[in-house]
Motif scaffolding. Structure first.
Motif, mmCIF file in Angstrom:
data_model
loop_
_atom_site.group_PDB
_atom_site.id
_atom_site.type_symbol
_atom_site.label_atom_id
_atom_site.label_comp_id
_atom_site.label_asym_id
_atom_site.label_seq_id
_atom_site.Cartn_x
_atom_site.Cartn_y
_atom_site.Cartn_z
ATOM 1 N N PRO A 1 -9.177 -34.979 -1.738
ATOM 2 C CA PRO A 1 -7.776 -34.552 -1.850
ATOM 3 C C PRO A 1 -7.725 -33.051 -2.119
ATOM 4 O O PRO A 1 -8.539 -32.509 -2.886
ATOM 5 N N VAL A 2 -6.750 -32.382 -1.523
ATOM 6 C CA VAL A 2 -6.724 -30.924 -1.550
ATOM 7 C C VAL A 2 -6.627 -30.379 -2.976
ATOM 8 O O VAL A 2 -7.290 -29.405 -3.327
ATOM 9 N N GLY A 3 -5.811 -31.021 -3.835
ATOM 10 C CA GLY A 3 -5.693 -30.549 -5.203
ATOM 11 C C GLY A 3 -7.008 -30.613 -5.949
ATOM 12 O O GLY A 3 -7.412 -29.659 -6.626
ATOM 13 N N ARG A 4 -7.683 -31.751 -5.816
ATOM 14 C CA ARG A 4 -8.993 -31.899 -6.475
ATOM 15 C C ARG A 4 -10.005 -30.926 -5.877
ATOM 16 O O ARG A 4 -10.822 -30.331 -6.607
ATOM 17 N N LEU A 5 -9.958 -30.743 -4.564
ATOM 18 C CA LEU A 5 -10.881 -29.829 -3.898
ATOM 19 C C LEU A 5 -10.668 -28.400 -4.373
ATOM 20 O O LEU A 5 -11.629 -27.659 -4.638
ATOM 21 N N PHE A 6 -9.404 -28.021 -4.500
ATOM 22 C CA PHE A 6 -9.098 -26.663 -4.953
ATOM 23 C C PHE A 6 -9.653 -26.426 -6.357
ATOM 24 O O PHE A 6 -10.287 -25.406 -6.617
ATOM 25 N N LEU A 7 -9.419 -27.375 -7.272
ATOM 26 C CA LEU A 7 -9.936 -27.219 -8.630
ATOM 27 C C LEU A 7 -11.455 -27.198 -8.641
ATOM 28 O O LEU A 7 -12.077 -26.399 -9.349
ATOM 29 N N ARG A 8 -12.050 -28.071 -7.847
ATOM 30 C CA ARG A 8 -13.512 -28.164 -7.816
ATOM 31 C C ARG A 8 -14.139 -26.884 -7.272
ATOM 32 O O ARG A 8 -15.257 -26.519 -7.651
ATOM 33 N N THR A 9 -13.431 -26.204 -6.392
ATOM 34 C CA THR A 9 -13.957 -24.973 -5.811
ATOM 35 C C THR A 9 -13.581 -23.749 -6.636
ATOM 36 O O THR A 9 -14.411 -22.883 -6.908
ATOM 37 N N ALA A 10 -12.310 -23.682 -7.053
ATOM 38 C CA ALA A 10 -11.821 -22.468 -7.715
ATOM 39 C C ALA A 10 -12.322 -22.335 -9.148
ATOM 40 O O ALA A 10 -12.686 -21.227 -9.580
ATOM 41 N N LEU A 11 -12.342 -23.437 -9.906
ATOM 42 C CA LEU A 11 -12.717 -23.323 -11.314
ATOM 43 C C LEU A 11 -14.153 -22.834 -11.505
ATOM 44 O O LEU A 11 -14.394 -21.918 -12.300
ATOM 45 N N VAL B 1 -15.321 -19.246 -13.209
ATOM 46 C CA VAL B 1 -16.327 -19.100 -14.265
ATOM 47 C C VAL B 1 -17.372 -18.077 -13.850
ATOM 48 O O VAL B 1 -17.741 -17.177 -14.623
ATOM 49 N N VAL B 2 -17.842 -18.201 -12.588
ATOM 50 C CA VAL B 2 -18.850 -17.271 -12.084
ATOM 51 C C VAL B 2 -18.360 -15.836 -12.182
ATOM 52 O O VAL B 2 -19.013 -14.948 -12.745
ATOM 53 N N MET B 3 -17.192 -15.593 -11.624
ATOM 54 C CA MET B 3 -16.712 -14.227 -11.525
ATOM 55 C C MET B 3 -16.220 -13.702 -12.875
ATOM 56 O O MET B 3 -16.351 -12.508 -13.171
ATOM 57 N N SER B 4 -15.668 -14.599 -13.694
ATOM 58 C CA SER B 4 -15.202 -14.162 -15.005
ATOM 59 C C SER B 4 -16.357 -13.769 -15.907
ATOM 60 O O SER B 4 -16.244 -12.823 -16.696
ATOM 61 N N THR B 5 -17.472 -14.486 -15.806
ATOM 62 C CA THR B 5 -18.618 -14.106 -16.621
ATOM 63 C C THR B 5 -19.141 -12.735 -16.207
ATOM 64 O O THR B 5 -19.557 -11.931 -17.045
ATOM 65 N N GLY B 6 -19.102 -12.457 -14.887
ATOM 66 C CA GLY B 6 -19.474 -11.125 -14.435
ATOM 67 C C GLY B 6 -18.516 -10.069 -14.953
ATOM 68 O O GLY B 6 -18.917 -8.990 -15.381
ATOM 69 N N GLY B 7 -17.208 -10.384 -14.920
ATOM 70 C CA GLY B 7 -16.222 -9.449 -15.457
ATOM 71 C C GLY B 7 -16.336 -9.290 -16.957
ATOM 72 O O GLY B 7 -16.163 -8.190 -17.490
ATOM 73 N N LEU B 8 -16.632 -10.392 -17.648
ATOM 74 C CA LEU B 8 -16.827 -10.317 -19.091
ATOM 75 C C LEU B 8 -18.017 -9.431 -19.422
ATOM 76 O O LEU B 8 -17.995 -8.676 -20.405
ATOM 77 N N PHE C 1 -8.984 -9.234 -12.370
ATOM 78 C CA PHE C 1 -8.962 -9.422 -10.923
ATOM 79 C C PHE C 1 -9.959 -10.490 -10.459
ATOM 80 O O PHE C 1 -9.730 -11.168 -9.448
ATOM 81 N N LEU C 2 -11.058 -10.665 -11.190
ATOM 82 C CA LEU C 2 -12.112 -11.543 -10.699
ATOM 83 C C LEU C 2 -11.702 -13.016 -10.647
ATOM 84 O O LEU C 2 -11.995 -13.694 -9.654
ATOM 85 N N PRO C 3 -11.044 -13.583 -11.661
ATOM 86 C CA PRO C 3 -10.530 -14.953 -11.480
ATOM 87 C C PRO C 3 -9.529 -15.057 -10.335
ATOM 88 O O PRO C 3 -9.495 -16.067 -9.620
ATOM 89 N N LEU C 4 -8.733 -14.020 -10.147
ATOM 90 C CA LEU C 4 -7.816 -13.994 -9.007
ATOM 91 C C LEU C 4 -8.592 -14.021 -7.698
ATOM 92 O O LEU C 4 -8.234 -14.733 -6.749
ATOM 93 N N MET C 5 -9.669 -13.264 -7.652
ATOM 94 C CA MET C 5 -10.509 -13.258 -6.461
ATOM 95 C C MET C 5 -11.160 -14.618 -6.250
ATOM 96 O O MET C 5 -11.319 -15.074 -5.106
ATOM 97 N N ALA C 6 -11.520 -15.298 -7.334
ATOM 98 C CA ALA C 6 -12.098 -16.634 -7.221
ATOM 99 C C ALA C 6 -11.101 -17.602 -6.581
ATOM 100 O O ALA C 6 -11.473 -18.431 -5.741
ATOM 101 N N ILE C 7 -9.849 -17.502 -6.982
ATOM 102 C CA ILE C 7 -8.808 -18.336 -6.369
ATOM 103 C C ILE C 7 -8.716 -18.037 -4.876
ATOM 104 O O ILE C 7 -8.656 -18.952 -4.034
#
Length: 452
Positions: free
Chosen positions: A18-28, A32-39, A293-299
């Motif tokens: 389902p698209v909603g589950r897929l989006f969360l599974r991909t974006a979250l 995390v990846v990009m936010s840790t880099g930004g952090l 910007f990085l979590p935004l980029m992850a989305i």
């Protein structure tokens, strides 16, 4: 083959979940990846500002245009490849994805060589120009950048591997490895800056070592998972093919990051080198907004993967559903960032430096730069959706006009008329104009009945 391909449509989760589950599974996980880099960038700034000094923080701030250039080239190699590979994977053609993967490695090496050449030609001129005559800032900035530029091949190769793994539905793996690598990077910064007293050079060295470790871990993951595009493709396929298409698809986003470098360069030129406190405050603002910007980029990258896979399989309704989810999520995130910029600027600045003036200078800068941040996120998501569909022209319109034309022109004109203190108004004005362009583009597309 003895195993089922991950790109078989019956097991490709981009086409079945389902698209909603897929989006969360991909974006979250990507967030995390990009936010840790930004952090890491934020923590690195805190180390430099508090334990080396505000002048060192100002010197590192001078390096921001070049750091953004390296980021831009990473998106050029990895983002262009991901757009092509996602569609090949969605269509069930892992062999073609492998060819694109190999070509991206050759492109990454060629781009790295170009960076080294530019550094040799322009380095002696660029930093003194940005420093505005403040020679005390040039030497530490040069030491910091020399290490990052030498490590450019690691950064670009890491981007290629991470972007393909994301397109293969392994965002969770990337997230786990990213957290580990960035924690080690923070520890390395503490070692090099606090105990070995290497200053800003220690910060850069910790970053490069972490990138090398991250690449080694991603190679290990790919080598152990037979469902992924095999590493053997790198030996079997040409590293010189497919560059033109990858450049065409990756260039709009790459140029967007180069435009950010251009904007920061114009800001630094307008500020001059006479007030290191304001330069340091601007450097803090760039780190905080880079982190935001990085979590935004992850989305946006999650939408790219969903759109690319489903477009490749001819399932445009699912691609559009992912676009709607991504645009709404991006708007909510940007609204939070705007609120923090309005009310928490001074408190955030105090984290980076206890020197008088840095936090006080940051608060109005951050407030103005984020005044209309809420409208910027959905536009980026829409641009990445267009990129995934193979429409670089529309991607370019939504990602390039702001950093290459609107923001620099507004900075120069506002500074000329009202003085340097007014240049921060350029950022919300540019956000408003780009949002208007996106609205016109979508409205026109709907009236013409074009698929999107």
């Amino acid at each position: 083959m003895s195993h089922r391909s991950v790109t078989d449509n019956s097991v490709n989760t981009f086409l079945t979940l389902p698209v909603g589950r897929l989006f969360l599974r991909t974006a979250l996980p990507m967030a995390v990846v990009m936010s840790t880099g930004g952090l890491l960038s934020v923590v690195d700034g805190i180390f430099v500002g508090r334990f080396v000094g505000p002048d060192a923080l100002a010197a590192v701030s001078l390096s921001f245009p070049v750091v953004m250039l390296l980021t831009a080239l990473s998106t050029l190699a990895g983002g262009g490849m991901a757009s092509l590979a996602a569609r090949h994977l969605g269509a069930g053609d892992k062999a073609m994805a492998g060819r694109v993967f190999a070509g991206a490695h050759g492109l990454a090496l060629a781009l790295s060589a170009g960076v080294w050449l530019l550094a040799w030609l322009l380095g002696p001129v660029l930093l003194p120009l940005l420093a505005g005559g403040n020679t005390a800032l040039v030497a530490p900035a040069r030491a910091y950048l020399a290490i990052l530029i030498l490590g450019a091949p690691l950064q670009l190769a890491l981007s290629v591997h991470a972007d393909l793994l994301r397109s293969e539905g392994r965002a969770g793996v990337i997230a786990l490895l990213s957290v580990l690598v960035n924690l080690l990077n923070i520890a390395a910064n503490a070692l090099f800056i606090l105990w070995l007293d290497m200053g800003v050079a220690g910060s850069a060295l910790g970053t490069v070592l972490a990138q090398g470790l991250g690449l080694a871990l991603l190679l290990g993951v790919r080598g152990r998972d037979p469902a992924l595009v095999p590493l053997a493709a790198l030996a079997r396929e040409s590293w010189r093919r497919g560059w033109a298409r990858m450049l065409a698809l990756g260039l709009p986003l790459c140029l967007s990051f180069i435009g950010m470098a251009l904007v920061s360069g114009v800001v630094l030129l307008m500020l001059g080198g006479s007030d290191p406190v304001v330069i340091a405050a601007y450097g803090v603002a760039t780190r905080l907004l880079g982190f935001a910007f990085l979590p935004l980029m992850a989305i946006a990258l999650a939408v790219q993967s969903i759109s690319g896979n489903n477009a490749g399989a001819g399932r445009m309704a699912r691609a559009r559903a992912g676009l709607r989810l991504g645009a709404g999520s991006a708007g909510l995130w940007c609204l939070l960032v705007m609120a923090l910029g309005a009310f928490a600027g001074e408190a955030l600045g105090a984290l980076f430096s206890d020197a008088p003036g840095v936090a006080e200078a940051l608060a109005p800068i951050l407030r103005m730069m984020t005044a209309l941040y809420v409208v910027s996120g959905p536009g980026l998501v829409l641009a990445m959706h267009y990129q995934a569909l193979g429409q670089p022209g529309r991607t370019a319109l939504l990602t390039l006009v702001k950093p290459w034309l609107l923001t620099p022109a507004l900075i120069l004109s506002l500074s000329a008329v009202y003085g340097p203190q007014a240049l921060w108004l350029a950022f919300p004005l540019a956000d408003a104009l780009v949002a208007l362009m996106a609205l016109v583009l979508v409205t026109r597309q709907n009236r013409m009945g074009e698929p999107a």
